[in-house]
Design a protein around this motif. Structure first.
Motif, PDB file in Angstrom:
ATOM      1  N   MET A 147      18.272  34.144 -96.446  1.00 33.49           N
ATOM      2  CA  MET A 147      19.315  33.227 -97.395  1.00 33.49           C
ATOM      3  C   MET A 147      20.288  32.794 -96.347  1.00 33.49           C
ATOM      4  O   MET A 147      21.094  31.900 -96.616  1.00 33.49           O
ATOM      5  N   ASN A 177      20.490  32.664 -93.067  1.00 38.12           N
ATOM      6  CA  ASN A 177      19.822  31.793 -91.973  1.00 38.12           C
ATOM      7  C   ASN A 177      19.950  30.407 -92.789  1.00 38.12           C
ATOM      8  O   ASN A 177      20.056  29.196 -91.986  1.00 38.12           O
ATOM      9  N   ALA A 178      19.464  30.220 -93.922  1.00 36.24           N
ATOM     10  CA  ALA A 178      19.428  28.756 -94.634  1.00 36.24           C
ATOM     11  C   ALA A 178      20.829  28.277 -94.783  1.00 36.24           C
ATOM     12  O   ALA A 178      21.008  27.180 -94.235  1.00 36.24           O
ATOM     13  N   LEU A 179      21.656  28.955 -95.136  1.00 36.92           N
ATOM     14  CA  LEU A 179      23.166  28.711 -95.214  1.00 36.92           C
ATOM     15  C   LEU A 179      23.641  28.081 -94.000  1.00 36.92           C
ATOM     16  O   LEU A 179      24.269  27.065 -93.736  1.00 36.92           O
ATOM     17  N   ARG A 180      23.238  28.950 -92.873  1.00 26.83           N
ATOM     18  CA  ARG A 180      23.860  28.289 -91.542  1.00 26.83           C
ATOM     19  C   ARG A 180      23.299  27.054 -90.984  1.00 26.83           C
ATOM     20  O   ARG A 180      23.989  26.222 -90.427  1.00 26.83           O
ATOM     21  N   ARG A 181      21.954  27.066 -91.505  1.00 24.66           N
ATOM     22  CA  ARG A 181      21.283  25.692 -91.234  1.00 24.66           C
ATOM     23  C   ARG A 181      21.774  24.614 -91.800  1.00 24.66           C
ATOM     24  O   ARG A 181      22.206  23.523 -91.263  1.00 24.66           O
ATOM     25  N   ARG A 182      22.390  24.672 -93.177  1.00 25.92           N
ATOM     26  CA  ARG A 182      23.154  23.656 -94.158  1.00 25.92           C
ATOM     27  C   ARG A 182      24.170  23.272 -93.366  1.00 25.92           C
ATOM     28  O   ARG A 182      24.629  22.072 -93.125  1.00 25.92           O
ATOM     29  N   ARG A 229      23.971  21.447 -90.047  1.00 21.88           N
ATOM     30  CA  ARG A 229      23.174  20.049 -90.274  1.00 21.88           C
ATOM     31  C   ARG A 229      24.293  19.259 -90.658  1.00 21.88           C
ATOM     32  O   ARG A 229      24.773  18.193 -90.428  1.00 21.88           O
ATOM     33  N   PHE A 279      16.234  19.458 -87.638  1.00 22.59           N
ATOM     34  CA  PHE A 279      16.428  20.480 -88.633  1.00 22.59           C
ATOM     35  C   PHE A 279      15.161  20.187 -89.512  1.00 22.59           C
ATOM     36  O   PHE A 279      15.084  20.799 -90.539  1.00 22.59           O
ATOM     37  N   GLU A 280      14.388  19.381 -89.304  1.00 25.26           N
ATOM     38  CA  GLU A 280      12.809  19.172 -89.987  1.00 25.26           C
ATOM     39  C   GLU A 280      11.659  20.091 -89.502  1.00 25.26           C
ATOM     40  O   GLU A 280      11.944  20.326 -88.284  1.00 25.26           O
ATOM     41  N   PRO A 323      19.249  24.729 -83.843  1.00 23.51           N
ATOM     42  CA  PRO A 323      19.096  25.360 -85.253  1.00 23.51           C
ATOM     43  C   PRO A 323      17.531  26.059 -85.098  1.00 23.51           C
ATOM     44  O   PRO A 323      17.045  26.644 -86.412  1.00 23.51           O
ATOM     45  N   PRO A 375      14.104  28.020 -85.038  1.00 26.60           N
ATOM     46  CA  PRO A 375      13.633  29.673 -84.990  1.00 26.60           C
ATOM     47  C   PRO A 375      13.261  30.115 -83.591  1.00 26.60           C
ATOM     48  O   PRO A 375      12.868  29.030 -82.893  1.00 26.60           O
TER      49      PRO A 375
END
Length: 223
Positions: free
Chosen positions: A1, A3-8, A11, A23-24, A139, A141
């Motif tokens: 969760m 990591n997903a927030l950081r990516r958003r 971006r 980011f894709e 971003p 992995p």
């Protein structure tokens, strides 16, 4: 969760929408192995001298899909660093600026997971330039082969055991012939071979066996 927030957030901070491909998701079952040679070991001050990357698809190292570049540096290499990478300041000054190299490298990386030996160091070095260009950090992995090796050899070992995660020890334990080290492309190629072998061992549940003193005695199945 988290990591997903950081990516958003990352971006949203991207300075140039032409790089949203970072980011894709990359191509299925592909990673990119990266290695950098630098003027020293301080990511805040030192600079990249050479950078190399290789694609790995499935069980294949795509040696025909390689990236390699010499970067122009402003900071002189530490004498100890020159002994390692054998690139003199005059050669580095003849390279291209990282602001020219980085867009090409980013397209080569794409959205693939980044594999390396102590990956965080190489990524931190690249992030110094990336934040200036795009206002973000990579971003992608990350997969660190030293961590994969630790799991296959040392996980669950006694606390008193001396742990050796050196590149030379990993090559020796896995029976991978050493190429000339501290050449970015050679190091990336060896890291790719390490990654594939350790990933296969993990899938099979195989471990690198040790004797009581911690020496390797061969590759065995997990018990």
């Amino acid at each position: 969760m988290l990591n997903a927030l950081r990516r958003r957030l990352s971006r949203a901070m991207l300075a140039d929408p032409a790089y949203t491909f970072l980011f894709e998701a990359g191509p299925p079952d592909e990673v990119v192995v990266i290695d950098c040679e630098t003027t020293g070991l301080n990511p805040r001050k030192d600079e990249i001298i050479t950078v190399a990357a290789i694609h790995v698809r499935g069980e294949r190292i795509l040696t025909s899909a390689c990236f390699e570049a010499v970067a122009r540096t402003e900071r002189k290499s530490h004498p100890d660093a020159i002994k390692v990478h054998r690139i003199f300041d005059a050669e580095a000054r003849a390279g291209r600026p990282m602001r020219q190299i980085l867009p090409e490298l980013l397209r080569f990386i794409g959205g693939r997971p980044i594999v390396g030996y102590y990956t965080d160091f190489d990524v931190r070095m690249l992030d110094r330039y990336l934040t200036r260009l795009l206002n973000i950090r990579l971003p992608n992995p990350r997969i660190d082969v030293s961590a994969l090796y630790y799991d296959r050899k040392y996980k669950g070992a006694p606390d008193h055991l001396m742990i050796d995660l050196s590149f030379a020890s990993i090559l020796r334990d896995l029976g991978i012939p050493p190429l000339a080290q501290h050449d970015a492309l050679n190091d990336a190629l060896m890291t790719a071979m390490i990654y594939l072998q350790l990933r296969d061992m993990a899938r099979r549940g195989a471990r690198i066996a040790r004797d009581r003193a911690g020496a390797v005695v061969g590759l065995g199945a997990a018990g």
